[in-house]
Design a protein around this motif. Structure first.
Motif, PDB file in Angstrom:
ATOM      1  N   TYR A 246      -3.622 -24.785 -36.469  1.00 42.99           N
ATOM      2  CA  TYR A 246      -4.561 -24.746 -37.596  1.00 42.99           C
ATOM      3  C   TYR A 246      -4.474 -23.408 -38.314  1.00 42.99           C
ATOM      4  N   VAL A 247      -4.819 -23.441 -39.608  1.00 38.08           N
ATOM      5  CA  VAL A 247      -4.764 -22.198 -40.392  1.00 38.08           C
ATOM      6  C   VAL A 247      -5.926 -21.307 -39.976  1.00 38.08           C
ATOM      7  N   GLY A 248      -5.629 -20.017 -39.868  1.00 37.93           N
ATOM      8  CA  GLY A 248      -6.667 -19.059 -39.510  1.00 37.93           C
ATOM      9  C   GLY A 248      -6.906 -18.936 -38.014  1.00 37.93           C
ATOM     10  N   ALA A 249      -6.011 -19.483 -37.191  1.00 38.69           N
ATOM     11  CA  ALA A 249      -6.178 -19.346 -35.735  1.00 38.69           C
ATOM     12  C   ALA A 249      -6.167 -17.857 -35.400  1.00 38.69           C
ATOM     13  N   ASP A 250      -7.234 -17.372 -34.737  1.00 42.66           N
ATOM     14  CA  ASP A 250      -7.324 -15.923 -34.566  1.00 42.66           C
ATOM     15  C   ASP A 250      -6.703 -15.420 -33.268  1.00 42.66           C
ATOM     16  N   ASP A 251      -6.308 -16.306 -32.370  1.00 44.86           N
ATOM     17  CA  ASP A 251      -5.686 -15.839 -31.126  1.00 44.86           C
ATOM     18  C   ASP A 251      -4.479 -16.723 -30.800  1.00 44.86           C
ATOM     19  N   PRO A 252      -3.463 -16.715 -31.698  1.00 44.79           N
ATOM     20  CA  PRO A 252      -2.309 -17.570 -31.407  1.00 44.79           C
ATOM     21  C   PRO A 252      -1.636 -17.125 -30.112  1.00 44.79           C
ATOM     22  N   ARG A 253      -1.279 -18.086 -29.306  1.00 40.50           N
ATOM     23  CA  ARG A 253      -0.709 -17.738 -27.995  1.00 40.50           C
ATOM     24  C   ARG A 253      -0.116 -18.960 -27.318  1.00 40.50           C
ATOM     25  N   ASP A 254       0.688 -18.710 -26.305  1.00 42.04           N
ATOM     26  CA  ASP A 254       1.094 -19.744 -25.360  1.00 42.04           C
ATOM     27  C   ASP A 254       0.558 -19.313 -24.010  1.00 42.04           C
ATOM     28  N   GLU A 255      -0.297 -20.144 -23.434  1.00 45.68           N
ATOM     29  CA  GLU A 255      -0.999 -19.740 -22.202  1.00 45.68           C
ATOM     30  C   GLU A 255      -0.821 -20.817 -21.144  1.00 45.68           C
ATOM     31  N   VAL A 256      -0.468 -20.381 -19.947  1.00 43.76           N
ATOM     32  CA  VAL A 256      -0.317 -21.304 -18.819  1.00 43.76           C
ATOM     33  C   VAL A 256      -1.310 -20.901 -17.739  1.00 43.76           C
ATOM     34  N   ASP A 257      -2.144 -21.848 -17.308  1.00 41.64           N
ATOM     35  CA  ASP A 257      -3.145 -21.583 -16.270  1.00 41.64           C
ATOM     36  C   ASP A 257      -2.923 -22.539 -15.108  1.00 41.64           C
TER      37      ASP A 257
ATOM     38  N   VAL B  20      -0.684 -16.976 -17.236  1.00 37.37           N
ATOM     39  CA  VAL B  20       0.354 -16.220 -17.944  1.00 37.37           C
ATOM     40  C   VAL B  20       0.188 -16.506 -19.436  1.00 37.37           C
ATOM     41  N   THR B  21       0.159 -15.443 -20.248  1.00 42.76           N
ATOM     42  CA  THR B  21      -0.006 -15.634 -21.695  1.00 42.76           C
ATOM     43  C   THR B  21       1.123 -14.946 -22.451  1.00 42.76           C
ATOM     44  N   VAL B  22       1.735 -15.679 -23.369  1.00 40.37           N
ATOM     45  CA  VAL B  22       2.673 -15.094 -24.328  1.00 40.37           C
ATOM     46  C   VAL B  22       1.853 -14.788 -25.572  1.00 40.37           C
ATOM     47  N   ASP B  23       1.525 -13.509 -25.782  1.00 39.89           N
ATOM     48  CA  ASP B  23       0.695 -13.134 -26.934  1.00 39.89           C
ATOM     49  C   ASP B  23       1.405 -13.510 -28.227  1.00 39.89           C
TER      50      ASP B  23
END
Ligand code: NAP
Length: 333
Positions: free
Chosen positions: A269-280, A289-292
């Motif tokens: 979505y537009v304006g996502a303030d914490d783009p990331r790839d996160e594995v829990d 683990v988070t890829v900022d």
């Protein structure tokens, strides 16, 4: 690099993604010996021109597949469609020419769950011709399936895994912003977008990851809902008012014994303030683990495809998935 020189390649499909793959592969050291696309605007032009290499490479784009494959390339980079059934005959042509194939067709990332007949046919064709077929890309193909599978390696036990991918659609091309419904009302989203906007490949990612970590799934379910803007968002292409749609959230669950053991949460979505790839992981121990910032969809897809080429060429014949082969950045072929 093989004993005889660089790996030879054909680019099959030269849209935005195929262009990036060809460019990345050219830069990595593959030698292109053919290129095919049905778009009349590309036919007759040099691949280096169509795919923006910065130089011509003496390879003319044709819509004649046989002609494009005449040099019997080591590998075909296939990037035309999302449907496994539509892609399969194209891939079989490449196999018949003696090539191994890396395809960005989402449903081929792990076709054994949703397209088992196509998977069986492609596996048989690959074995008959001594070739290997791999569905690859960033998603599906890495960030929500193969990457968490690798990250589970040092764990003593995995009871469940959740992967969250948040992408700021404002950084992506206009068609992507339109596809996720940015700027439309919630009513329009429900009526027109929700039925068509869905990312293809979540089911394949759930099935691949579950197989890798040993969950015996009974069912996979997917849902799509709008992400509603709380504040105004302006991109180069659209203005989104508070209360209107900023994009999509697509959640897929894999169930074993009625319990959700794999959850993939994709938000674009537009304006996502914490783009990331996160594995829990819920396991022994719990690990996150988070890829900022998250991997960039288009850049990463091209890199994955070019980087797995040597592993696919070296693999035994048959249909494989990203969890079946060694993967890494590959400096030279
Ligand atoms: N796994 C992943 O992570 C990942 C990531 C990105 C994209 N993808 C998928 O990769 C595929 C390519 O992406 P894209 O954005 O480049 O798609 P695209 O814009 O649709 O481009 C596909 C290109 O292939 C051509 N083509 C279609 N059918 C063909 C055929 N039978 N023979 C030869 N050429 C053919 C198209 O020509 P026309 O335009 O004339 O039809 C177009 O030039 C899509 O299915 C996309 O969803 C996967």
């Amino acid at each position: 690099m093989t004993a005889d020189g660089p790996l030879t390649a054909v680019q099959y499909g030269i849209g935005p993604i195929g262009s990036r793959i060809a460019r990345e592969a050219h830069d990595t050291g593959y030698e292109f010996v053919g290129a095919v696309d049905i778009d009349p605007d590309k036919r007759g032009r040099d691949l280096g021109d169509v795919a923006d290499f910065g130089e011509e490479v003496g390879v003319t784009v044709t819509d004649d597949v046989e002609e494009a494959l005449a040099e019997e390339p080591d590998v075909v980079f296939h990037s035309t469609v999302s449907s496994a059934a539509t892609a399969a005959p194209q891939i079989e042509e490449a196999l018949a020419a003696g090539a191994d194939v890396v395809s960005t067709t989402e449903e081929l990332a792990y076709p054994w769950w949703r397209n088992p007949d196509v998977a069986a046919d492609l596996d048989a064709a690959a074995s008959d011709h001594g070739g290997t077929v791999l569905g690859a890309g960033i998603n599906p193909g890495f960030v929500m399936d193969a990457m968490p599978a690798v990250l589970s390696t040092p764990l003593a036990d995995v009871d469940g895994v959740t992967v969250t991918r948040v992408q700021d659609a404002a950084q992506r091309r206009k068609p992507l912003q339109e596809k996720v419904g940015a700027g439309v009302t919630v009513e329009t989203f429900e009526a027109e977008i929700a039925t068509e906007a869905g990312h293809v490949g979540s089911t394949e990612s759930v099935a691949m990851l579950a197989d890798a970590v040993g969950f015996d799934l009974d069912d996979i379910e997917e849902s799509i809902e709008p992400v509603v803007a709380e504040d105004p968002v302006a991109t180069d292409y659209v203005d989104v008012a508070p209360g209107d749609v900023a994009g999509i959230r697509q959640v897929a669950h894999g169930y074993a014994d009625g319990e959700a053991v794999v959850t993939l949460d994709l938000q674009m979505y537009v304006g996502a303030d914490d783009p990331r790839d996160e594995v829990d992981f819920d396991g022994d121990p719990d690990v996150s683990v988070t890829v900022d910032g998250g991997y960039h969809g288009d850049v990463a897809t091209a890199a994955v495809v070019a980087n797995v080429g040597p592993s696919v060429v070296a693999a035994d014949p048959g249909l494989v998935s990203m969890t079946d082969i060694p993967t890494s950045f590959t400096r030279a072929v």
